[in-house]
Scaffold this motif. Structure first.
Motif, short mmCIF file in Angstrom:
data_model
loop_
_atom_site.label_atom_id
_atom_site.label_comp_id
_atom_site.label_asym_id
_atom_site.label_seq_id
_atom_site.Cartn_x
_atom_site.Cartn_y
_atom_site.Cartn_z
N ALA A 61 1.07 -0.91 0.56
CA ALA A 61 0.03 0.08 0.32
C ALA A 61 1.29 1.56 0.40
CB ALA A 61 -0.90 -0.47 0.89
N PRO A 62 0.56 1.99 -0.90
CA PRO A 62 1.43 3.70 -0.42
C PRO A 62 0.85 4.06 0.87
CG PRO A 62 -1.00 3.71 -1.75
CD PRO A 62 -0.85 2.28 -2.11
N LEU A 63 0.99 6.11 0.76
CA LEU A 63 0.54 6.14 1.93
C LEU A 63 -0.61 6.91 2.31
CD1 LEU A 63 1.87 7.31 5.20
CD2 LEU A 63 3.21 8.99 3.83
N THR A 64 -1.31 7.36 1.71
CA THR A 64 -2.56 7.74 1.19
C THR A 64 -3.21 7.55 0.09
OG1 THR A 64 -1.49 9.94 0.06
CG2 THR A 64 -1.83 10.01 2.85
N GLY A 65 -4.37 8.25 0.36
CA GLY A 65 -5.45 7.69 -1.01
C GLY A 65 -6.46 6.28 -0.68
N PRO A 66 -7.20 6.10 -1.18
CA PRO A 66 -7.90 4.57 -1.03
C PRO A 66 -7.48 3.28 -1.03
CG PRO A 66 -7.94 5.42 -3.96
CD PRO A 66 -7.36 6.54 -3.05
N ALA A 67 -6.40 3.71 -0.88
CA ALA A 67 -5.62 2.37 -0.72
C ALA A 67 -4.76 2.35 0.04
CB ALA A 67 -4.67 1.94 -2.48
N GLY A 68 -4.71 3.43 0.26
CA GLY A 68 -3.63 3.48 1.68
C GLY A 68 -3.36 3.07 3.51
N PRO A 89 5.96 8.88 -0.99
CA PRO A 89 4.79 8.23 0.00
C PRO A 89 3.04 7.24 -1.05
CG PRO A 89 3.82 10.60 -0.82
CD PRO A 89 5.73 10.60 -0.95
N ASP A 90 4.21 7.49 -2.50
CA ASP A 90 3.31 6.33 -3.10
C ASP A 90 4.12 5.18 -3.27
OD1 ASP A 90 1.33 8.19 -3.59
OD2 ASP A 90 2.91 9.31 -5.92
N GLU A 91 5.56 5.31 -2.37
CA GLU A 91 6.11 3.97 -3.22
C GLU A 91 5.37 2.58 -2.63
OE1 GLU A 91 10.91 2.13 -1.72
OE2 GLU A 91 10.01 3.97 -0.65
N PRO A 92 5.53 1.84 -3.36
CA PRO A 92 5.28 0.43 -2.92
C PRO A 92 5.29 -0.12 -1.82
CG PRO A 92 5.44 0.12 -4.64
CD PRO A 92 6.06 1.42 -4.87
N GLY A 93 4.35 -0.23 -0.38
CA GLY A 93 4.61 -0.56 1.01
C GLY A 93 4.72 0.76 1.62
N ALA A 94 4.92 1.84 1.29
CA ALA A 94 4.76 3.32 2.44
C ALA A 94 4.00 2.95 3.25
CB ALA A 94 4.89 4.49 1.28
N TYR A 148 6.84 4.02 5.18
CA TYR A 148 7.08 5.82 5.22
C TYR A 148 8.02 7.34 5.65
CZ TYR A 148 6.79 11.21 3.51
OH TYR A 148 6.65 11.90 3.87
N GLY A 149 7.89 7.60 6.56
CA GLY A 149 7.89 8.27 7.91
C GLY A 149 9.80 7.61 7.96
N LEU A 150 10.16 6.30 8.29
CA LEU A 150 11.27 6.26 8.71
C LEU A 150 12.22 6.10 7.01
CD1 LEU A 150 10.97 2.69 10.93
CD2 LEU A 150 11.41 5.33 11.17
N ALA A 151 11.49 5.73 5.69
CA ALA A 151 12.60 5.66 4.83
C ALA A 151 12.81 7.52 4.66
CB ALA A 151 11.21 5.13 3.74
N THR A 152 11.56 8.04 4.68
CA THR A 152 12.05 9.35 4.18
C THR A 152 12.19 10.77 5.39
OG1 THR A 152 9.74 9.83 3.63
CG2 THR A 152 10.85 11.51 3.47
N LEU A 153 12.58 9.99 7.21
CA LEU A 153 13.21 10.60 7.68
C LEU A 153 14.88 10.40 8.10
CD1 LEU A 153 10.29 12.21 9.62
CD2 LEU A 153 11.48 13.13 8.00
N TRP A 154 14.95 8.41 7.65
CA TRP A 154 15.81 8.14 8.38
C TRP A 154 16.84 7.30 7.49
CZ3 TRP A 154 16.42 4.20 13.13
CH2 TRP A 154 16.83 4.37 14.03
N GLY A 155 16.27 7.74 6.68
CA GLY A 155 17.03 6.78 5.23
C GLY A 155 16.87 4.82 5.07
N ALA A 156 15.87 3.82 6.03
CA ALA A 156 15.14 2.95 6.10
C ALA A 156 15.22 2.84 4.19
CB ALA A 156 14.11 2.86 6.71
N ARG A 157 14.67 1.68 4.06
CA ARG A 157 14.73 0.99 2.78
C ARG A 157 13.61 0.00 3.01
NH1 ARG A 157 17.22 -3.11 -0.04
NH2 ARG A 157 18.73 -3.98 1.92
N ILE A 158 12.94 0.06 1.52
CA ILE A 158 11.49 -0.74 2.52
C ILE A 158 11.81 -2.27 1.32
CG2 ILE A 158 9.39 -1.32 2.18
CD1 ILE A 158 8.79 1.79 1.83
N VAL A 159 11.72 -3.54 1.85
CA VAL A 159 11.78 -4.47 0.86
C VAL A 159 10.77 -5.37 2.08
CG1 VAL A 159 14.38 -4.30 0.95
CG2 VAL A 159 13.28 -5.94 3.35
N PRO A 160 10.08 -6.17 0.59
CA PRO A 160 9.11 -7.68 1.52
C PRO A 160 9.36 -8.26 2.40
CG PRO A 160 9.90 -8.12 -0.79
CD PRO A 160 11.11 -6.44 -1.04
#
Length: 402
Positions: free
Chosen positions: A193-200, A234-239, A247-259
């Motif tokens: 899911a992205p961060l916001t929107g109908p699928a957020g 915020p539209d990154e898959p998994g955000a 999203y918060g950890l990726a954006t403000l702490w440089g974390a990497r999102i993985v499945p």
């Protein structure tokens, strides 16, 4: 016949390890000559720390008491691995079952950040964080505030914790935010899911946390405000995982999102386990269309298809159409007569489900020499179940011959 038993946890009901043992016990009651191998899994949610601990027996267990999602103290376990990495699990510090009562607007992830700080203070050089099962929709700001982030409104006042407060956000101050470890931060997510929107995060998962329609609208607006000021993608898959914590950890702490599911499966040796296997048994609390969007069962279906292994699924409930890649499904609620009955005795009904699946998937097969048993006391270990390690990092259950 070789059988791999690799369930997820049944959230709030039974751990992945106990689910694997129960399913295997039921199978072996009908087919005692089969080679049954246990591979309990996780997807970043509940059971992530246990999955890593099973695969890496040299890991050091630690526990720290932190503020839970509603502020009450909770104990949260984490692992320190021999290579300096720390494995954390949001569900243990900020999970929905830790709430006394749902609070979709005020629940927060501060405890996760407190666990991360404890791991860094202990010398961790890399963090692996399982994100799943959260009680909150705060964009991970609670966790980041435990690490030094400050969020202020237009009057310069610090915002209260919780997702709803982000609607008043005017300034994001990272001056005192503790740096991420040198080895980086990896986020294991179980959704796309992205961060916001109908699928957020708010729209899809907010209702599970007690959000009414008006709450969903407020939380989505608040997360959009966070994204306006913090930037990132915020539209990154998994955000949207864990109420936007990814999203918060990726954006403000440089974390990497993985499945999470595929990452953990690779760690514990799923590919090796499936090589030469005849059947894969898996399961989760509810098997439906969301199971195919980054969760354990969905990732296993893909792996089993590649290995030409038949799949049986046991679930508390089965909803929606069943994919053609599944050879057999069993609903614990149907076996038990109701959801409540299944929840009251999950291990009992998982044993029953294992037997049903053995009847459906073991027909016409020739069992190997008896090598497996679950729950049988070892004659040399005073009633404890024999659980040797090996075979790609997961556990075999073998019947000893005397």
């Amino acid at each position: 016949m070789r059988v791999v038993v690799a369930p997820d946890s049944f959230k709030g009901s039974v751990t992945a390890d106990d689910a694997a043992r129960a399913l295997a016990r039921g199978w072996l009651a009908h087919r005692p000559g089969d080679d049954v191998r246990l591979l309990p899994l996780a997807d970043g949610g509940e059971g992530t720390v246990d999955a890593f601990a099973a695969a890496l027996p040299d890991a050091e267990h630690r526990t720290v008491t932190v503020p839970g999602p509603d502020g009450r103290p909770v104990p949260a376990a984490w692992l320190l691995l021999p290579d300096g990495a720390a494995v954390l699990e949001l569900a243990q510090s900020s999970g929905l079952p830790l709430m006394r009562a749902p609070d979709p607007l005020g629940a927060q992830t501060y405890g996760l950040g407190a666990v991360a700080r404890a791991a860094l203070d202990a010398g961790a050089t890399r963090l692996v964080i399982g994100l799943g099962g959260s009680a909150s929709t705060d964009g991970g700001t609670g966790a980041l505030r435990a690490l030094g982030l400050r969020l202020r409104d237009r009057q310069g006042r610090d915002l209260p914790l919780g997702g709803a407060a982000l609607a008043d956000l005017a300034h994001v101050d990272t001056t005192n935010l503790q740096p991420a470890p040198s080895g980086g931060v990896q986020l294991l997510v179980d959704v796309t899911a992205p961060l916001t929107g109908p699928a957020g995060a708010a729209a899809v998962y907010g209702p599970q946390k007690g959000a009414e329609p008006a709450d969903v609208t407020l939380l989505d607006t608040a997360l959009r405000r966070l994204a306006e000021l913090a930037g990132g993608n915020p539209d990154e898959p998994g955000a949207g995982a864990a109420g936007g914590t990814a999203y918060g950890l990726a954006t403000l702490w440089g974390a990497r999102i993985v499945p999470g599911a595929t990452t953990i499966a690779e760690l514990v040796g799923l590919a090796d386990a499936l090589a030469g296997a005849d059947v894969l048994l898996t399961g989760e609390g509810r098997f439906d269309e969301t199971s195919l969007t980054g969760k354990v069962v969905g990732s296993l279906l893909e792996a089993a298809a590649s290995a030409a292994v038949r799949v049986g699924v046991a679930a508390g409930q089965v909803g929606g159409p069943v994919p053609g890649s599944v050879s057999a499904t069993v609903s614990l609620a149907r076996l038990a007569g109701s959801v409540e009955a299944a929840l009251n005795e999950p291990a009992r009904w998982l044993v029953e489900a294992g037997g049903v699946l053995a009847g459906r998937l073991g027909v016409g097969s020739i069992g190997r020499q008896a090598r497996a048993s679950v729950g049988r006391p070892s004659p040399t270990r005073h009633g404890q179940v024999d659980r040797p390690s090996g075979y790609g990092g997961h556990r075999n259950c073998r019947r000893r011959r005397t």
